[in-house]
Design a protein around this motif. Structure first.
Motif, short mmCIF file in Angstrom:
data_model
loop_
_atom_site.label_atom_id
_atom_site.label_comp_id
_atom_site.label_asym_id
_atom_site.label_seq_id
_atom_site.Cartn_x
_atom_site.Cartn_y
_atom_site.Cartn_z
N UNK A 50 -4.24 6.33 0.57
CA UNK A 50 -3.63 5.33 0.36
C UNK A 50 -3.97 4.63 -0.99
N UNK A 51 -3.16 4.10 -1.80
CA UNK A 51 -3.22 3.32 -2.90
C UNK A 51 -2.79 2.03 -3.09
N UNK A 52 -3.24 1.31 -3.86
CA UNK A 52 -2.53 -0.22 -4.04
C UNK A 52 -2.96 -0.72 -5.28
N UNK B 104 0.90 -1.23 0.01
CA UNK B 104 0.01 -0.12 0.09
C UNK B 104 1.09 1.17 0.04
N UNK B 105 0.72 1.98 -0.91
CA UNK B 105 1.42 3.35 -1.07
C UNK B 105 0.59 4.49 -0.59
N UNK B 106 1.45 5.15 0.39
CA UNK B 106 0.56 6.17 0.92
C UNK B 106 0.76 7.62 0.04
N UNK B 107 -0.26 8.02 -0.71
CA UNK B 107 -0.10 8.92 -1.69
C UNK B 107 -0.13 10.38 -1.27
N UNK B 108 -0.69 10.60 0.04
CA UNK B 108 -0.97 12.05 0.81
C UNK B 108 -1.30 11.71 2.02
N UNK C 175 1.14 -2.17 6.90
CA UNK C 175 1.16 -0.64 6.66
C UNK C 175 0.15 0.18 6.72
N UNK C 176 -0.94 -0.57 6.10
CA UNK C 176 -2.27 0.25 5.79
C UNK C 176 -2.86 0.61 7.23
#
Length: 166
Positions: A13-15, A1-5, A145-146
């Motif tokens: 968060x986006x994956x 999961x990537x934290x965008x903002x 992580x999320x």
């Protein structure tokens, strides 16, 4: 999961499983190409190879490739959970005030493997209610992580997580 903002007002968060999508596409194209090569050389068994391999790749793309986006917004007091696959698009809108925190749900397989997924814990009439962010369990640390990012953004102490999960 990537934290965008991640700001005090909003957490996004986006994956997107790009690697899995590329591998499934490659498998599909390889089987279709091999089958068509056999067909053009006069072997009709190539049709079955193309259909089986192409179908296997498409099935993997449909089942396992899911774009997931979670947006927590203090200004609108909402939680948006968006899931998109090749065949489906779902969006859950929740009230931020009902969100108690996030936990990690564990699944154990008969072969001894362990997978996880993040779950939002919402305020319910009879106690906390689990709301999975995704139906897919993964073997990586995306779920942890999320959940950690959501709990940190909410200011929920880690010592409260066991009581939310029970």
């Amino acid at each position: 999961m990537k934290i965008m903002r991640n700001t005090s007002r909003q957490l996004v968060m986006e994956s997107t499983p790009w690697f899995l999508a590329i591998v499934a596409s490659f498998i599909m194209l390889a089987f279709v190409a091999a089958g068509l090569r056999l067909v053009f050389s006069g072997n009709l068994m190539g049709f079955f190879i193309s259909l089986f391999g192409g179908g296997l790749g498409v099935t993997c793309l449909v089942i396992y490739v899911e774009r997931l986006q979670v947006v927590l917004n203090r200004d609108s007091e909402t939680v948006h959970v968006r899931r998109r696959t090749l065949t489906n698009h779902e969006e859950d809108r929740l009230y931020l005030g009902d969100l108690l925190g996030a936990v990690v749900e564990t699944s154990y397989s008969k072969s001894g493997g362990t997978t996880w997924r993040p779950v939002l814990m919402l305020r319910g009439l009879a106690g906390p209610v689990a709301c999975p962010i995704t139906e897919i369990f993964t073997g990586d640390d995306m779920a942890r992580l999320a959940a950690d990012a959501i709990n940190d953004w909410l200011g929920v102490e880690r010592t409260r997580m066991p009581e939310l999960a029970s």
